[in-house]
Design a protein around this motif. Structure first.
Motif, short mmCIF file in Angstrom:
data_model
loop_
_atom_site.label_atom_id
_atom_site.label_comp_id
_atom_site.label_asym_id
_atom_site.label_seq_id
_atom_site.Cartn_x
_atom_site.Cartn_y
_atom_site.Cartn_z
N ASN A 109 11.24 95.43 -31.01
CA ASN A 109 10.70 94.17 -31.53
C ASN A 109 10.34 94.30 -33.01
O ASN A 109 10.58 93.38 -33.80
CB ASN A 109 9.48 93.75 -30.71
N GLU A 110 9.79 95.44 -33.39
CA GLU A 110 9.41 95.65 -34.78
C GLU A 110 10.63 95.74 -35.70
O GLU A 110 10.60 95.26 -36.84
CB GLU A 110 8.58 96.93 -34.91
N ARG B 17 13.87 94.62 -34.88
CA ARG B 17 14.97 93.82 -34.34
C ARG B 17 15.89 93.23 -35.40
O ARG B 17 17.04 92.92 -35.12
CB ARG B 17 14.44 92.74 -33.42
N LEU C 35 10.29 98.72 -26.27
CA LEU C 35 10.34 97.31 -26.66
C LEU C 35 9.47 97.02 -27.88
O LEU C 35 9.79 96.13 -28.67
CB LEU C 35 9.97 96.41 -25.48
#
Length: 189
Positions: free
Chosen positions: A100-101, A103, A96
């Motif tokens: 997230n980094e 996305r 994740l």
């Protein structure tokens, strides 16, 4: 010891490939428990799934706990639950952060969108299998009517699926005092 190793391997695979959460793991649990290891028949698996859906919490760990206990006792229960959650913990911590980094990159967005049809078909296959089992158990008409009634209750009236399952289980558990027998008129010969 082989049983504990089999439990760990089965539920670890489920944890690794169950992308999308607990409901997407159900077909994988079915494949391992009923198909590969034959720890229980389809009917018992259906009951475990139904009861697991009525209880609070993630379905994958509830099923892992019950099946692990049935197959290997307390140790099997702990083993199966741990095997299910280890991959999830690793993905949550490592995966994740990366997702997230990145996305906003096209390949991550594409990967997330590509999973949706796969999960949809896995769930559709499971529904189809359960429909066939219901057809064999209570007949096509009863299975069709219960399916349609459930769909209407969930989509139109926003009834929680757990309440529907609980109502069906209550109906199955309550036994009438007298059995009704249908007699046909037969010509004596």
């Amino acid at each position: 010891m082989k049983t504990q190793r089999d439990l760990f391997n089965a539920f670890f695979r489920i944890g690794i490939f169950g992308f999308g959460g607990g409901p997407t793991m159900i077909p994988l649990v079915h494949k391992e428990v009923v198909g590969n290891y034959q720890w229980m028949p389809d009917d018992e698996f259906s009951n475990v799934l139904a009861i697991g859906n009525t209880l609070p919490g993630p379905i994958a760990t509830k099923m892992a706990g019950y099946i692990g206990y049935k197959v290997g006792g307390i140790t099997g229960c702990i083993n199966a639950v741990v095997a299910t959650i280890i991959p999830l913990i690793i993905v949550m911590i490592a995966g994740l952060g990366l997702v997230n980094e990145y996305r906003d990159t096209p390949w991550v967005a594409g990967m997330a969108m590509g999973v949706v049809p796969i999960v949809t078909w896995m769930m559709a296959k499971l529904c189809y299998d359960f429909f066939l089992k219901g057809h064999k158990a209570v007949g096509a008409v009863a299975t069709g009517l219960l399916s349609i009634a459930s769909l209407v209750l969930i989509l139109v009236f926003n009834v929680h699926p757990g309440l529907i399952i609980a109502a069906v289980l209550a109906g199955v558990l309550v036994k009438p005092e007298k059995k009704i027998e249908l007699k046909t008129n037969e010509k004596e010969g």
